[in-house]
Design a protein around this motif. Structure first.
Motif, PDB file in Angstrom:
ATOM      1  N   ASP A  71      25.899  12.644  28.783  1.00  0.00           N
ATOM      2  CA  ASP A  71      25.946  13.608  29.820  1.00  0.00           C
ATOM      3  C   ASP A  71      25.487  14.942  29.531  1.00  0.00           C
ATOM      4  N   ASP A  73      24.155  13.499  23.399  1.00  0.00           N
ATOM      5  CA  ASP A  73      25.228  13.019  24.355  1.00  0.00           C
ATOM      6  C   ASP A  73      24.548  13.082  25.683  1.00  0.00           C
ATOM      7  N   ASN A 119      26.126  18.602  20.075  1.00  0.00           N
ATOM      8  CA  ASN A 119      24.954  17.937  20.067  1.00  0.00           C
ATOM      9  C   ASN A 119      24.669  17.629  21.425  1.00  0.00           C
ATOM     10  N   TRP A 120      23.628  18.848  21.979  1.00  0.00           N
ATOM     11  CA  TRP A 120      23.239  18.750  23.665  1.00  0.00           C
ATOM     12  C   TRP A 120      22.686  17.529  23.916  1.00  0.00           C
TER      13      TRP A 120
END
Length: 308
Positions: free
Chosen positions: A170, A168, A164-165
């Motif tokens: 970061d 999140d 899940n780019w």
């Protein structure tokens, strides 16, 4: 047949036009339209923003004068402190990578090969495509369900589950940095290529005859001559990146959990999203001192480089 010549009186110049013969009045007349436009669309909104930040105005509520209360409030806001860090980190990392990749592409495009003009035009595509349109494409590529990046990494055996780019904190920050680099590299590449075109090939040829290796020729011949152009390009890039809004707003909207907010997106969220116009204006003005210091330092360094 006698012809009578009537000597007409010489036309005297109109007093107003006679003033334009003076360079000072001519310069004033030419600069006046630009000064009026800058005053209406830049100076006036800026001063209105300053006055707005000193009040407690909200949407539909005039508000009262509160002085620096809004600035004290946002300084004690943890989200604002995260925003300051995100903005500097986002600007610094993207500028370094855009400079490195742009210089590398410029050096490659400066060589002679078939289809050079077509390749140069193709390189400009990321910079030409509207920001919102290209960012929506990247947002789809980072989608955890339909991500082509996840699909490629899965078939390469590098991951076993979906990433899940944009969910999140970061990874979301990394994602918007990647997209900004992708969009900004063409601007650096074409600008630095223009600078390389002004450097005489005879200088590198003379250095090669003297036994200088490619790296030494670049570091001692090409780079010093390219440095003034590089600093100007970096100045424009820093200003544009520091005040970036569209890319971050489309991709993450400042999320997840306010982890990717920049000055512009957080000011928009408070000022327009929640109706706190005065606090939103205060956040926008808080960006000005940081950006002013960065620009002044860069301009002084550019002047120093040009006078060497």
């Amino acid at each position: 047949m006698a012809v009578t010549a009537v000597a007409g009186a010489e036309a005297r110049p109109i007093p107003r036009l006679r003033r334009l013969e003076d360079e000072r009045w001519l310069a004033l007349a030419l600069l006046m339209p630009t000064a009026i436009l800058l005053g209406l669309f830049i100076a006036y909104p800026f001063f209105e923003g300053v006055l707005l930040s000193l009040t407690s105005q909200r949407v539909g509520v005039p508000g009262e004068f509160v002085g620096l209360k809004n600035f004290v409030k946002i300084w004690n806001d943890s989200i604002f402190r995260t925003t300051v860090w995100n903005t500097f980190w986002y600007t610094g990392v993207t500028t370094v990578f855009k400079l490195a990749l742009g210089l590398w592409l410029a050096m490659l495009l400066n060589r002679h090969f078939k289809g050079k003009a077509l390749v140069r035009a193709f390189i400009l595509l990321p910079f030409i495509i509207p920001t919102v349109l290209s960012t929506f494409a990247w947002k789809w590529m980072f989608d955890p369900t339909f991500s082509v990046i996840n699909w490629a990494l899965f078939h390469l055996g590098l991951i076993t589950q979906r990433i899940n780019w944009l969910g999140d904190p970061d990874l979301a920050m990394t994602s918007i940095i990647v997209v900004n680099i992708w969009r900004g590299v063409p601007f650096f590449a074409i600008s630095l290529l223009a600078g390389l075109q002004t450097i005489s090939p005879e200088l590198n040829e003379a250095a090669a005859i003297d036994g200088a290796r490619p790296w030494n020729r670049f570091w001692y011949v090409t780079w010093p001559l390219l440095l003034p152009v590089t600093m100007v390009v970096m100045l424009f890039s820093v200003i544009q990146t520091f005040a970036d809004f569209q890319l971050v707003y489309v991709m993450t909207g400042g999320g997840p959990a306010n982890a990717t907010h920049l000055f512009a997106t957080y000011a928009y969220q408070l000022g327009i999203g929640t109706g706190l116009l005065s606090e939103g204006a205060a956040i926008s003005l808080a960006m000005f001192p940081f950006l002013f210091i960065i620009v002044v330092v860069q301009l002084l360094y550019i002047r120093r480089v040009e006078t060497r």
